[in-house]
Design a protein around this motif. Structure first.
Motif, PDB file in Angstrom:
ATOM      1  N   ILE A 178       0.835  -1.213   0.000  1.00 19.35           N
ATOM      2  CA  ILE A 178       0.000   0.000   0.000  1.00 19.35           C
ATOM      3  C   ILE A 178       0.865   1.257   0.000  1.00 19.35           C
ATOM      4  N   VAL A 179       0.228   2.355  -0.453  1.00 16.93           N
ATOM      5  CA  VAL A 179       0.735   3.697  -0.176  1.00 16.93           C
ATOM      6  C   VAL A 179      -0.088   4.165   1.016  1.00 16.93           C
ATOM      7  N   ALA A 180       0.558   4.399   2.140  1.00 18.82           N
ATOM      8  CA  ALA A 180      -0.197   4.717   3.359  1.00 18.82           C
ATOM      9  C   ALA A 180      -0.890   6.072   3.234  1.00 18.82           C
ATOM     10  N   ALA A 181      -2.182   6.092   3.544  1.00 19.46           N
ATOM     11  CA  ALA A 181      -2.918   7.356   3.561  1.00 19.46           C
ATOM     12  C   ALA A 181      -2.371   8.233   4.680  1.00 19.46           C
ATOM     13  N   ARG A 182      -2.119   9.495   4.374  1.00 16.29           N
ATOM     14  CA  ARG A 182      -1.552  10.386   5.398  1.00 16.29           C
ATOM     15  C   ARG A 182      -2.517  10.503   6.571  1.00 16.29           C
ATOM     16  N   HIS A 183      -1.967  10.566   7.760  1.00 13.79           N
ATOM     17  CA  HIS A 183      -2.810  10.527   8.948  1.00 13.79           C
ATOM     18  C   HIS A 183      -2.096  11.170  10.127  1.00 13.79           C
ATOM     19  N   ILE A 184      -2.887  11.485  11.141  1.00 16.62           N
ATOM     20  CA  ILE A 184      -2.319  12.002  12.396  1.00 16.62           C
ATOM     21  C   ILE A 184      -2.771  11.099  13.527  1.00 16.62           C
ATOM     22  N   HIS A 185      -1.805  10.650  14.324  1.00 15.90           N
ATOM     23  CA  HIS A 185      -2.107   9.946  15.561  1.00 15.90           C
ATOM     24  C   HIS A 185      -2.349  10.982  16.656  1.00 15.90           C
ATOM     25  N   PHE A 186      -3.496  10.872  17.313  1.00 13.83           N
ATOM     26  CA  PHE A 186      -3.802  11.740  18.457  1.00 13.83           C
ATOM     27  C   PHE A 186      -3.990  10.880  19.703  1.00 13.83           C
ATOM     28  N   HIS A 187      -3.388  11.314  20.791  1.00 13.57           N
ATOM     29  CA  HIS A 187      -3.816  10.730  22.061  1.00 13.57           C
ATOM     30  C   HIS A 187      -5.228  11.252  22.342  1.00 13.57           C
ATOM     31  N   THR A 188      -6.047  10.436  22.975  1.00 15.81           N
ATOM     32  CA  THR A 188      -7.440  10.804  23.260  1.00 15.81           C
ATOM     33  C   THR A 188      -7.545  12.186  23.908  1.00 15.81           C
ATOM     34  N   SER A 189      -6.588  12.516  24.768  1.00 22.72           N
ATOM     35  CA  SER A 189      -6.654  13.794  25.501  1.00 22.72           C
ATOM     36  C   SER A 189      -6.519  14.990  24.552  1.00 22.72           C
ATOM     37  N   GLU A 190      -5.587  14.908  23.598  1.00 28.12           N
ATOM     38  CA  GLU A 190      -5.453  16.021  22.628  1.00 28.12           C
ATOM     39  C   GLU A 190      -6.671  16.101  21.716  1.00 28.12           C
ATOM     40  N   ALA A 191      -7.145  14.962  21.266  1.00 25.81           N
ATOM     41  CA  ALA A 191      -8.300  14.945  20.366  1.00 25.81           C
ATOM     42  C   ALA A 191      -9.495  15.612  21.052  1.00 25.81           C
ATOM     43  N   GLU A 192      -9.680  15.298  22.323  1.00 24.23           N
ATOM     44  CA  GLU A 192     -10.783  15.925  23.060  1.00 24.23           C
ATOM     45  C   GLU A 192     -10.580  17.423  23.189  1.00 24.23           C
ATOM     46  N   ARG A 193      -9.377  17.814  23.561  1.00 21.99           N
ATOM     47  CA  ARG A 193      -9.095  19.247  23.778  1.00 21.99           C
ATOM     48  C   ARG A 193      -9.287  20.020  22.474  1.00 21.99           C
ATOM     49  N   TRP A 194      -8.904  19.421  21.342  1.00 19.21           N
ATOM     50  CA  TRP A 194      -8.974  20.108  20.060  1.00 19.21           C
ATOM     51  C   TRP A 194     -10.290  19.842  19.319  1.00 19.21           C
TER      52      TRP A 194
END
Lengths: 191, 191
Positions: free
Chosen positions: A118-134
């Motif tokens: 595959i060509v990996a689809a670009r992505h961002i890993h978020f810790h749950t805490s950052e995802a919630e804050r943002w």
């Protein structure tokens, strides 16, 4: 200006292997040797590399990332896919149904993968805490800007949220080179 | 939605040669043979290719674009620059002061270029009439969007306006692969 600043990790071509394929390539009971830790907890670049061979070209030293996974998967750039002669689609990691395969050669044997390139689809890993804050949800598609003389806004950047993740944006070498950025540079989520 | 739609031309690595270097590589008085016309009037891909050799790698068949230019210039992607081992800067075509060189080999001889290796800055050629209609000035920096699963907005796209030009956006293979586009796809100027 958004204050959602994310470090960028540039993924060169690499391979994830199943236990069965590690055994076939390196010998029964072989364990990968961690060379250095990656941004995501528990993940590492291994000391070991393999050869990867496609219909039109080959790469002699493709880094293995550990630990072992359920299914083997090779992540390459689109530039790599032309060199190998393999029509690798853009996919999320783990979603390898219907993707092409390749031949992989290790010191103890060879494996012909039926799928997993595959060509990996670009992505961002978020810790749950950052995802919630943002205010960002798992699977949300984001627009992310990178500054500089080759400034780019990447669209369709997939948010991946987990309490097992550390904040990091993953792009491949084509994307990094097109945007003139290097490992560890910063990107900004614009919406 | 803007209606400023531009066709995209993807530039693979290529070389422009001076008359002096054509003579050194192919023999005195040699004339390049046009293989096919390019988007810009009078420009062509030649039948001839050369070998290009850097400190870390080489490319065996680099296409020559004609006609001859005042100074030789090699245009590569950043991915290519890592493979060759040459720190090529992002530059506008023709602006080669202070850029690195490379060794070029042809059937009749070899030339060591002292400068001329660049990563071409992305740009759009406008005929004067379109530039006027769309309110775009020569040297203006544009934002240009490409649709699709790898949708991208390219910033710092240089407008180049001349009554000798035909409308075409030029990007390199890294940029094309990062955006998932091919030669002849369309882009939209967003501001």
């Amino acid at each position: 200006m958004s204050d959602k600043i994310v470090p960028v990790g540039v993924s060169a071509r690499h391979i994830h292997l199943s236990k069965e394929h590690i055994a076939a390539l390196f010998g029964e009971g072989y364990e990968l040797k961690p060379l250095k830790p990656l941004s995501q907890p528990g993940q590492f670049a291994a000391e070991e590399t393999v050869q990867v061979i496609g219909p039109k070209g080959r790469f002699d030293t493709v880094r293995i990332l550990g630990p072992a996974r359920k299914a083997s998967q090779i992540e390459i750039s689109r530039t790599d896919s032309f060199q190998l002669g393999v029509l690798a689609p853009v996919r999320e990691s783990g979603n390898i149904e219907g993707t092409p395969g390749l031949t992989v050669i290790g010191p103890a044997g060879e494996v012909t993968l039926e799928r997993g390139v595959i060509v990996a689809a670009r992505h961002i890993h978020f810790h749950t805490s950052e995802a919630e804050r943002w205010g960002i949800a798992d699977k949300q598609l984001l627009r992310v800007r990178v500054e500089g003389e080759r400034a780019v806004v990447f669209e369709n950047v997939i948010a991946r949220v987990s309490d097992q993740f550390a904040l990091d944006m993953h792009i491949d070498t084509d994307e990094a080179n097109a945007a003139g950025i290097r490992n560890g540079d910063k990107a900004v989520i614009v919406e």
